[in-house]
Design a protein around this motif. Structure first.
Motif, PDB file in Angstrom:
ATOM      1  N   THR A 106      -8.557  -8.911  19.106  1.00  0.00           N
ATOM      2  CA  THR A 106      -9.922  -9.389  19.370  1.00  0.00           C
ATOM      3  C   THR A 106      -9.934 -10.739  20.074  1.00  0.00           C
ATOM      4  N   PHE A 107      -8.776 -11.401  20.184  1.00  0.00           N
ATOM      5  CA  PHE A 107      -8.708 -12.681  20.874  1.00  0.00           C
ATOM      6  C   PHE A 107      -8.741 -12.437  22.382  1.00  0.00           C
ATOM      7  N   SER A 108      -9.202 -13.429  23.117  1.00  0.00           N
ATOM      8  CA  SER A 108      -9.216 -13.325  24.573  1.00  0.00           C
ATOM      9  C   SER A 108      -7.787 -13.372  25.108  1.00  0.00           C
ATOM     10  N   MET A 109      -7.643 -12.948  26.358  1.00  0.00           N
ATOM     11  CA  MET A 109      -6.322 -12.945  26.983  1.00  0.00           C
ATOM     12  C   MET A 109      -5.727 -14.346  27.032  1.00  0.00           C
ATOM     13  N   ALA A 110      -6.551 -15.347  27.360  1.00  0.00           N
ATOM     14  CA  ALA A 110      -6.052 -16.723  27.439  1.00  0.00           C
ATOM     15  C   ALA A 110      -5.606 -17.219  26.069  1.00  0.00           C
ATOM     16  N   GLU A 111      -6.358 -16.869  25.011  1.00  0.00           N
ATOM     17  CA  GLU A 111      -5.980 -17.300  23.664  1.00  0.00           C
ATOM     18  C   GLU A 111      -4.661 -16.664  23.236  1.00  0.00           C
ATOM     19  N   ARG A 112      -4.495 -15.381  23.525  1.00  0.00           N
ATOM     20  CA  ARG A 112      -3.241 -14.719  23.161  1.00  0.00           C
ATOM     21  C   ARG A 112      -2.056 -15.332  23.912  1.00  0.00           C
TER      22      ARG A 112
END
Length: 804
Positions: free
Chosen positions: A756-762
């Motif tokens: 559920t995290f954004s691509m940038a956060e991952r």
């Protein structure tokens, strides 16, 4: 006494032009047209100055408006041109098909029969021939479909009046070779047509012109005894029907509707008709008339069309080939033919170029010239007199679209099909509800366009607020003319809509006419009816929201009474939580819409109180699926409380969340969600959250319970882990100490959370793991700041912000 049968293809411009000239030459004293006699009273409106095709004759049952049949007409429809000719010349004109008082009387009605016909079209064999005889002939001639074949062999012939003799001969041979299947309704239709012809004879008309579909033409030439037809028509059931004209669109004309006569390219046919009317034939009529027209295919069918039509001796033999006739010399007509090619092809490609330029695509004059040359060359290679739509499309894609099929989709939608919307006169019979909507559309300046149009309404303006009320009322009545859209910005006074009018909304308006004579009264009556029918509490609150958005004050008391009664009796906490958000929306934004929301406050007070009292008990002993359902309701409830902006509500809700975080045996998903909401609200600080996270991930907790807690706490945002080192360290330590088998077991749960995290956060989380986290990363507040460097930036920042 003479009877002249004109077998036509519905919606064919060349056929319409030939029919118009044939009628002028014949000068009949009555015209009979295939169509429902129930609509005879609507025929005088055809020549009304306000009538602008495409339109459709709508015939429906007043007691069951959904039982309706459309008969669409375009300006290039042969029936339309025939009716226009008769009315202009003062000649009696009548419809002669089997009346819909019979066809709509049975349980199946016209709609299901049309579906059966469409299913039969794909079955092949004899059924296919009867449903699409022209398509059958086209495939024998080597064409991919009947549309291309008919276009090349009829539409480009223009004023060839004897083409109808050839059509009759071809259909006669086809029906003899493949007799029509046993269809009682088709037999009754043809029997009634013959009955109408006999009636015209008895009335003393000497020259009778009959316009019908090509397949029916042979059945009207060889008429059996009247007694046999009367026997077929005896005892037919009847019902009451009404008729009116409604606007139609080219997009809907492409469907197989009414008499199953959809065309794939109404925009292209409209272009051909315009060229004919503007004299764009370039005098090439004679060239087309004298050119040989041959049908030759593997099926053994060969017919030579010279002197302007099919040859009258058409032979259809599946086992024997007929020698090809020698082509006729065309040298005397080449220049005239070239003139017509230029008139039709150039004007079409100019339209294409204009459309492409509107979309900022390259389309120069040189491109048009090369495309015309290529289309003409393709037509010559295929031994065709004129470039048709197929050749023009190939030339357009090659030259103007540079081989890409993406611009061709735009050309298909905007030009080949098109979305022209017709108009009907103000004198057209309408139900009061239709008349009221038409008046409101004019008053509010909301035209019924067939193409999508975006509106952003400012609810502070009187006209925009009235537009919003109208669209919400229509949506309440099941007429989705407008679809709500999200708007940019945080202003509560904005409302986005996407409007697109569909012709079938006319039937929905007729259906809704039972509720009232105006949009306001009909929506009010329908809402009261719905309030008594709806049982679920969330549906009732949605209805309340819709009533307020639609500004129906006369319906609100009854709906609120039902809502209050249902809310008092309902013990399902999940349903109470689902019912609150729509009411919160109304209380939050009601003042912007100038609606009175005082009646809702007492209901909201009761809902919030009952939810806060009952939620802890409702969350006890839940399985995974039930916990996920309650989790969604908790998030909706939290959003509703924030919208209400009431201190008492907020304190009661936060107290419940605190109780949930400490509740024993609570599902981890709900415990983690409650902790996260309290952290976001500022009730918990980061140390509190870290302590509870550490406790939830301790050895005393089962791994699945711990993974569910993390999901509830972190779902939707990885920023907590990235910017709060203590939380990161607790999660990291817990994962490191998990045994391998346990880690494998709960990995799907963890992946579901981190997904559920954004691509940038991952990506940032992965980089931090790669660097290692054994040493605490110092925070910004712990770094020594260089004040001189910071002060040097301040003037630039002030200039960017417009500060002195």
């Amino acid at each position: 006494m003479s009877i002249h049968i004109f077998g036509i293809r519905h919606h064919g411009p060349g056929c319409a032009r030939s029919l118009y000239h044939s009628l002028h030459s014949l000068n009949p004293d009555i015209l009979l047209v295939e169509g429902p006699p129930d609509g005879d009273g609507m025929l005088p409106l055809v020549t009304h100055p306000q009538m602008q095709p495409p339109v459709a004759l709508l015939v429906y049952r007043p007691d069951q408006p959904q039982r309706a049949v459309y008969y669409p007409f375009a300006i290039f429809s042969p029936e339309w041109q025939g009716i226009d000719y008769a009315l202009t010349q003062g000649i009696p004109v009548r419809f002669m098909d089997l009346p819909l008082v019979h066809q709509l009387a049975g349980e199946a009605g016209g709609a299901e029969e049309a579906e059966e016909a469409e299913e039969a079209e794909g079955d092949g064999g004899e059924d296919e021939i009867q449903v699409d005889p022209l398509g059958y002939l086209a495939r024998i001639a080597g064409y991919s479909d009947g549309e291309r074949w008919w276009e090349q062999l009829v539409e480009h012939r223009q004023e060839s009046t004897d083409v109808f003799e050839a059509i009759l001969a071809a259909m006669t041979a086809l029906r003899q070779d493949v007799p029509p299947r046993d269809n009682p309704r088709e037999a009754q239709r043809e029997a009634y047509m013959r009955k109408q012809i006999r009636a015209a004879q008895k009335e003393g008309f000497q020259c009778i012109a009959v316009v019908c579909g090509a397949w029916h033409a042979p059945a009207l030439v060889d008429m059996p005894a009247a007694k046999a037809d009367n026997a077929l028509l005896k005892g037919l059931a009847k019902t009451k029907v009404e008729a009116t004209w409604i606007p139609w669109t080219y997009g809907r004309l492409a469907f197989k509707s009414g008499y199953g006569a959809g065309v794939e390219s109404p925009g292209w046919y409209g272009h051909l008709w315009d060229c004919y009317q503007d004299g764009g034939d370039g005098g090439a009529e004679g060239a087309c008339r004298d050119a040989p027209w041959r049908v030759w295919g593997a099926g053994g069918v060969d017919s030579s069309l010279s002197q302007g039509g099919f040859c009258t001796n058409v032979t259809i033999n599946r086992d024997q080939r007929v020698p090809k006739p020698a082509p006729t010399d065309m040298s005397g007509h080449i220049s005239k033919l070239n003139d017509q090619q230029s008139a039709i092809a150039i004007r079409w490609l100019i339209k294409v170029a204009q459309l492409l330029r509107q979309e900022d695509l390259d389309a120069s004059s040189a491109h048009i010239i090369e495309a015309v040359r290529l289309a003409e060359s393709l037509a010559a290679l295929r031994d065709r007199a004129l470039p048709g739509l197929l050749e023009l499309n190939e030339a357009t894609q090659t030259v103007l679209c540079f081989g890409s099929d993406l611009p061709m989709r735009l050309i298909q939608d905007q030009l080949i099909v098109g979305e022209r919307l017709g108009e009907v006169p103000d004198d057209t019979p309408m139900v009061p509800l239709q008349r009221d909507l038409q008046q409101q559309q004019k008053r509010l300046r909301l035209p019924a366009n067939p193409t999508e149009k975006q509106y952003e309404l400012d609810l502070r303006k009187t006209n925009d607020l009235a537009r919003s009320h109208l669209l919400h009322r229509l949506d309440l009545l099941g007429i989705p003319w407008g679809i709500r859209q999200s708007t940019r910005g945080k202003g509560t006074f904005k409302e986005g809509w996407r409007l697109q009018w569909h012709p079938e909304f006319a039937v929905k308006l007729i259906e809704a006419g039972i509720w009232g004579n105006t949009i306001d009264s009909a929506a009010t009556a329908y809402t009261r009816h719905q309030a008594q029918q709806v049982q679920a509490l969330p549906s009732l609150t949605q209805l309340v929201e819709t009533v307020l958005l639609a500004n129906l004050p006369n319906a609100l008391p009854e709906v609120m009474h039902r809502l209050q009664t249902e809310a008092t009796l309902n013990r399902d906490v999940a349903q109470l939580m689902e019912a609150l958000p729509p009411l919160a929306q109304v209380l939050r934004y009601g003042n912007v819409r100038q609606t009175d929301t005082r009646m809702i406050i007492s209901v909201v007070d009761g809902l919030v109180t009952r939810i806060c009292l009952g939620l802890p008990l409702a969350c006890a002993s839940l399985d995974d699926e039930a916990a996920r359902h309650i989790d969604q309701r908790i998030q909706q409830m939290n959003y509703a409380i924030s919208l209400l902006n009431n201190l008492e509500y907020k304190q009661s809700w936060q107290q419940v969340l605190l109780q949930l975080t400490d509740q024993a045996n609570l599902h981890g998903l709900l415990a983690g969600r409650s902790c996260r909401l309290l952290l976001d609200a500022g009730v918990f600080n980061r140390n509190d959250a870290s302590r509870r996270l550490a406790f939830a991930l301790s050895h005393a907790s089962e791994p699945p319970q711990a993974a569910a807690w993390i999901e509830g706490f972190l779902q939707g945002s990885g920023l907590l882990l990235l910017h709060d080192y203590p939380l990161w360290q607790v999660v990291d330590d817990w994962m490191i100490q998990l045994p391998g088998e346990t880690f494998t077991e709960i990995l799907p749960l963890l992946r579901r959370t981190f997904a559920t995290f954004s691509m940038a956060e991952r990506r940032q989380i992965g980089e931090r793991v790669k660097r290692g986290t054994s040493v605490e990363t110092p925070g910004i507040e712990e770094e020594e700041l260089d004040c001189d460097r910071a002060n040097a930036v301040l003037p630039i920042v002030a200039q960017l912000l417009g500060l002195k």
